[in-house]
Structure formats: structure tokens, C-alpha cells
Design a protein around this motif. Structure first.
Motif, PDB file in Angstrom:
ATOM      1  N   UNK A 175      -8.763  -0.318  57.058  1.00 55.42           N
ATOM      2  CA  UNK A 175     -10.008  -0.959  57.444  1.00 55.42           C
ATOM      3  C   UNK A 175     -11.199  -0.108  57.067  1.00 55.42           C
ATOM      4  N   UNK A 176     -12.249  -0.185  57.896  1.00 57.92           N
ATOM      5  CA  UNK A 176     -13.492   0.512  57.606  1.00 57.92           C
ATOM      6  C   UNK A 176     -13.971   1.268  58.839  1.00 57.92           C
ATOM      7  N   UNK A 191      -4.703  -6.832  57.381  1.00 61.03           N
ATOM      8  CA  UNK A 191      -4.851  -5.858  58.465  1.00 61.03           C
ATOM      9  C   UNK A 191      -6.233  -5.243  58.292  1.00 61.03           C
ATOM     10  N   UNK A 192      -7.077  -5.459  59.257  1.00 59.93           N
ATOM     11  CA  UNK A 192      -8.454  -4.963  59.159  1.00 59.93           C
ATOM     12  C   UNK A 192      -8.877  -4.371  60.494  1.00 59.93           C
ATOM     13  N   UNK A 193      -9.193  -3.096  60.475  1.00 56.96           N
ATOM     14  CA  UNK A 193      -9.655  -2.393  61.670  1.00 56.96           C
ATOM     15  C   UNK A 193     -11.072  -1.910  61.400  1.00 56.96           C
ATOM     16  N   UNK A 194     -12.065  -2.582  61.972  1.00 59.51           N
ATOM     17  CA  UNK A 194     -13.467  -2.196  61.822  1.00 59.51           C
ATOM     18  C   UNK A 194     -13.839  -1.312  63.010  1.00 59.51           C
ATOM     19  N   UNK A 238      -3.930  -1.466  66.202  1.00 53.59           N
ATOM     20  CA  UNK A 238      -3.253  -2.253  65.173  1.00 53.59           C
ATOM     21  C   UNK A 238      -1.751  -2.224  65.390  1.00 53.59           C
ATOM     22  N   UNK A 239      -1.211  -1.048  65.753  1.00 55.70           N
ATOM     23  CA  UNK A 239       0.232  -0.938  66.004  1.00 55.70           C
ATOM     24  C   UNK A 239       0.680  -1.845  67.132  1.00 55.70           C
TER      25      UNK A 239
END
Length: 206
Positions: free
Chosen positions: A66-67, A122-125, A182-183
Motif C-alpha cells: 500500500x502507501x 491489497x491496499x493499506x493506506x 491486513x493479516x
């Protein structure tokens, strides 16, 4: 007039500086990998179902998580050392075994029950604000289950599983340890939606 001109120039410079920070891309931040919730030790029993797992596919960058947005507005790509397909593959296999399912790795779907999982997104901002961490996370997994019955019938079932979470404030992310949010989302998708479909499909085809 000169003072006003100087102040105006300083203001313009500050705005330009902040705008530049907001759009600038800094070096990537790398973490070890996904962190999954711990499961209770399963009771040992003879497997009633056997499945063949194909390698998990990733439709994007296999190490792009992600970002990470820095406090001054710049951003970095958030990367993992262990690839996302590998992490999801290991957790899927672990969860199946915990359910008492016999798991074998495969390269083709020429088996009684074959399972193919793909990471669609899968995106984690992550906003690294000074006092807490704000996250907007999404996990989209798709699957395809192909069965070959003893009577020669071939069936295929596919679907998509989506999870969104935006905890604020939150302590599940830290740049020096594997991201847990996310996990946990991947674990939830596998255990609560994917595995029940696999079990049901396998029983119907037997």
C-alpha cells in the motif's frame, strides 16, 4: 512595500514547499510481512476431505502492500519482504489443515478438488500522523474451485471476497513490525468465507 513583497515571497515559497512535499515520493518503507492472528491448536483427526492447492496468484505487485503517507504530506510505497502470494498461500494451507483437511500442492486442476486463489487487491493506506496511525485497508480475494467427480462430471465455482476496514485511531500498524490489520482481514476471509465454500463443494462432489 518591500516587507510585504518579502512576506509574500516567503508565503509563496512555503506553499510551494508544502505542495512539493504533498506530491513527492520518498524511498519505500519495507516491513517483514503480514502478521496473522494466532489460532488454537486443532484436535488431531483423520482428514475427511482432500484438496489440491495451486499457487496463489497476484494481479498486482506481489510485494506492494500500500502507501504510507508521512506527516508533512509526502508518501512512500509500503512494501513487504515476503511476497503477498507466499503469505496468503501459507495462511490458506495452515487454515485448511486446522480444519482437518488434507492439503496437497498442485500445478494443474486435474485433481478431484482443486483450489486457486488470486489476490485482486491489497491496499493499506497508512497516515503516519503524530499521535496515532490512521488506516484505510481493503483486501479483495477471488477464488476458483474445480471438481472432477468419479462419474466424469467437471464443475467449477468461483467468487470474490471483499473486506474494508478503517480503524481510527489504531495501533495495528508499525513500520518496524509486520502489519496486523491486513493479516487479520485475510485470515477472516479465508476462515469465514473461503473454507466453508471449499468444504461444501468438496462434499457435494464426492
Amino acid at each position: 512595500m518591500k516587507k510585504k513583497t518579502i512576506l509574500g515571497a516567503v508565503a509563496i515559497g512555503m506553499i510551494s514547499f508544502l505542495s512539493g512535499c504533498a506530491s513527492s515520493l520518498e524511498p519505500p518503507v519495507v516491513v517483514e510481512g503480514l502478521k496473522f492472528p494466532k489460532s488454537a491448536l486443532p484436535e488431531k483427526s483423520s482428514p475427511q476431505i482432500s484438496v489440491w492447492l495451486l499457487p496463489v496468484k497476484d494481479n498486482g505487485s506481489d510485494k506492494r502492500l500500500g502507501t504510507l503517507f508521512h506527516p508533512l504530506g509526502s508518501r512512500s510505497h509500503l512494501l513487504v519482504r515476503k511476497s503477498l502470494p507466499q503469505s496468503v498461500q501459507e495462511q490458506l494451507e495452515r487454515a485448511l489443515v486446522e480444519e482437518g483437511i488434507s492439503v496437497q500442492m498442485a500445478k494443474t486442476t486435474n485433481h478431484p478438488v482443486s483450489v486457486l486463489v488470486s489476490i485482486d487487491k491489497i491496499e493499506d493506506r497508512v497516515d503516519a500522523v503524530p499521535l496515532n496511525v490512521r488506516q484505510k485497508a481493503v483486501v479483495i480475494l477471488s477464488y476458483k474451485i474445480i471438481t472432477h467427480s468419479s462419474d466424469g462430471t467437471t464443475r467449477s465455482m468461483s467468487g470474490t471476497i471483499t473486506r474494508h476496514q478503517s480503524p481510527t485511531p489504531d495501533a495495528l500498524f508499525h513500520r518496524h513490525i509486520p502489519p496486523a490489520l491486513i493479516g487479520a482481514m485475510v485470515d477472516d476471509e479465508i476462515k469465514n468465507e473461503l473454507i466453508p465454500v471449499i468444504i461444501r463443494t468438496a462434499k457435494e462432489s464426492s
